[in-house]
Enzyme design. Structure first.
Site, short mmCIF file in Angstrom:
data_model
loop_
_atom_site.label_atom_id
_atom_site.label_comp_id
_atom_site.label_asym_id
_atom_site.label_seq_id
_atom_site.Cartn_x
_atom_site.Cartn_y
_atom_site.Cartn_z
N LYS A 142 1.06 71.79 -35.68
CA LYS A 142 1.27 73.06 -34.98
C LYS A 142 2.58 73.72 -35.39
O LYS A 142 2.78 74.90 -35.16
CB LYS A 142 1.34 72.80 -33.47
CG LYS A 142 0.08 72.24 -32.86
CD LYS A 142 0.21 72.12 -31.33
CE LYS A 142 0.65 70.72 -30.98
NZ LYS A 142 0.60 70.39 -29.55
N GLY A 143 3.47 72.94 -35.97
CA GLY A 143 4.83 73.43 -36.22
C GLY A 143 4.91 74.63 -37.14
O GLY A 143 5.88 75.37 -37.14
N GLU A 202 3.46 74.53 -44.90
CA GLU A 202 4.01 73.47 -44.05
C GLU A 202 5.31 73.93 -43.42
O GLU A 202 6.00 74.80 -43.99
CB GLU A 202 4.32 72.24 -44.93
CG GLU A 202 3.42 71.05 -44.74
CD GLU A 202 3.68 70.27 -43.45
OE1 GLU A 202 4.13 70.86 -42.45
OE2 GLU A 202 3.41 69.07 -43.44
N ASP A 213 9.76 66.02 -44.92
CA ASP A 213 10.77 65.04 -44.53
C ASP A 213 10.61 63.81 -45.45
O ASP A 213 11.06 63.84 -46.59
CB ASP A 213 10.52 64.72 -43.04
CG ASP A 213 11.56 63.83 -42.43
OD1 ASP A 213 12.72 63.88 -42.85
OD2 ASP A 213 11.23 63.06 -41.50
N LYS A 221 13.86 68.40 -46.58
CA LYS A 221 14.96 67.44 -46.38
C LYS A 221 14.86 66.38 -47.48
O LYS A 221 14.36 65.29 -47.25
CB LYS A 221 14.81 66.75 -45.01
CG LYS A 221 15.14 67.63 -43.82
CD LYS A 221 15.44 66.81 -42.57
CE LYS A 221 14.21 66.50 -41.78
NZ LYS A 221 14.47 65.98 -40.41
N PHE A 256 17.84 66.29 -37.58
CA PHE A 256 16.57 66.55 -36.91
C PHE A 256 16.67 67.96 -36.33
O PHE A 256 17.61 68.28 -35.61
CB PHE A 256 16.25 65.53 -35.81
CG PHE A 256 14.82 65.62 -35.41
CD1 PHE A 256 13.83 65.00 -36.16
CD2 PHE A 256 14.43 66.40 -34.32
CE1 PHE A 256 12.49 65.13 -35.84
CE2 PHE A 256 13.09 66.53 -33.98
CZ PHE A 256 12.12 65.89 -34.74
N VAL A 257 15.72 68.82 -36.69
CA VAL A 257 15.83 70.23 -36.31
C VAL A 257 14.67 70.67 -35.41
O VAL A 257 13.57 70.10 -35.48
CB VAL A 257 15.88 71.15 -37.55
CG1 VAL A 257 17.18 70.94 -38.32
CG2 VAL A 257 14.69 70.93 -38.48
N ARG A 317 9.81 74.64 -29.47
CA ARG A 317 9.04 75.28 -30.54
C ARG A 317 9.26 76.79 -30.59
O ARG A 317 9.22 77.40 -31.65
CB ARG A 317 7.54 75.04 -30.34
CG ARG A 317 7.06 73.66 -30.74
CD ARG A 317 5.55 73.68 -30.90
NE ARG A 317 4.93 72.37 -30.88
CZ ARG A 317 4.83 71.56 -31.93
NH1 ARG A 317 5.34 71.91 -33.09
NH2 ARG A 317 4.23 70.40 -31.82
P1 IMP Z 1 6.92 63.67 -43.21
O1 IMP Z 1 5.57 63.04 -43.28
O2 IMP Z 1 7.98 62.63 -42.91
O3 IMP Z 1 7.30 64.52 -44.39
O4 IMP Z 1 6.97 64.52 -41.92
C1 IMP Z 1 6.40 65.73 -41.81
C2 IMP Z 1 6.23 66.13 -40.37
O5 IMP Z 1 7.20 65.47 -39.50
C3 IMP Z 1 6.51 67.60 -40.25
O6 IMP Z 1 5.37 68.36 -40.50
C4 IMP Z 1 7.03 67.70 -38.84
O7 IMP Z 1 5.95 67.81 -37.94
C5 IMP Z 1 7.73 66.38 -38.57
N1 IMP Z 1 9.19 66.50 -38.79
C6 IMP Z 1 9.91 65.98 -39.79
N2 IMP Z 1 11.21 66.29 -39.67
C7 IMP Z 1 11.31 67.05 -38.56
C8 IMP Z 1 12.41 67.70 -37.90
O8 IMP Z 1 13.58 67.66 -38.31
N3 IMP Z 1 12.10 68.40 -36.77
C9 IMP Z 1 10.83 68.48 -36.27
N4 IMP Z 1 9.77 67.90 -36.86
C10 IMP Z 1 10.01 67.19 -37.99
#
Ligand code: IMP
Length: 182
Positions: free
Chosen positions: A49-50, A105, A109, A137, A158-159, A171
């Site tokens: 949803k982000g 996206e 992360d 990141k 963490f944002v 959100r």
């Molecule tokens: P990844 O699989 O670790 O790359 O994570 C991706 C998902 O983790 C993103 O689509 C976000 O939903 C969540 N996420 C990662 N870092 C953050 C952050 O700093 N704030 C909020 N959500 C995050």
């Protein structure tokens, strides 16, 4: 409890960068565009949803006909980290063979979610595949994946805000802020 540590990206900084990304994408996809009124051949896939605010703003900054679709995934794990186990909660509505896919996206992360999604989408044989992310990141990356369009590279904070949440909090903030738990 959550505390806003500092604002990382203001509403204006985000809007300016999203407009730039939209212009760049418009330029890159111009040669593919169909006429207004014809069925679009570029599919903007939002990862719920982000991504919602970024998706809405970016798509309106792209001056080409776009079709919309959304996918929702859940990764198990702690609220502030990704476990790498991805489950599709809502799948796409359309087959992809006739679309140039632009996957949108909110943040990359560890890269685990997007790597899973990329492999999943590529198996459906789209005409082409590119990724646009608002935030990246790179310091946290566990698997090598990069976006074709990247709004901002940020450090390991963490944002929240502009769609991003911490346990559904924050959100709808119009800016992006670093948070810490207190
Ligand atoms: P990844 O699989 O670790 O790359 O994570 C991706 C998902 O983790 C993103 O689509 C976000 O939903 C969540 N996420 C990662 N870092 C953050 C952050 O700093 N704030 C909020 N959500 C995050």
């Amino acid at each position: 409890m959550l505390e806003i540590e500092r604002v990382l990206l203001s509403e204006k900084e985000i809007a300016d960068r999203v407009r730039e990304l939209g212009n760049q994408i418009t330029e890159d996809y111009q040669h593919l565009a169909v006429k207004i009124g014809d069925a679009p051949n570029i599919l903007a896939i939002g990862v719920l949803k982000g991504v919602v605010p970024f998706y809405a703003d970016l798509c309106r900054a792209i001056a080409l006909p776009l079709a919309f679709d959304f996918i929702s995934v859940s990764s198990y794990g702690q609220a502030t980290s990704s476990s790498g186990t991805v489950r599709i909660l809502k799948d796409l509505d359309v087959p992809l063979e006739e679309y140039h896919v632009l996957m949108i996206e909110d943040i990359i992360d560890t890269g685990l979610t997007l790597t899973y999604l990329k492999e999943n989408i590529l198996r459906r044989n789209p005409l082409s595949f590119k990724i646009a992310t608002l935030l990246d990141k790179p310091d946290r990356r566990e698997v090598p994946i990069t976006a074709d369009y990247n709004g901002f590279v940020i450090s390991d904070f963490f944002v929240v805000g502009y769609g991003l949440d911490c346990m559904e909090c924050c959100r709808n903030l119009p800016y992006i802020a670093a948070v810490r738990t207190i």
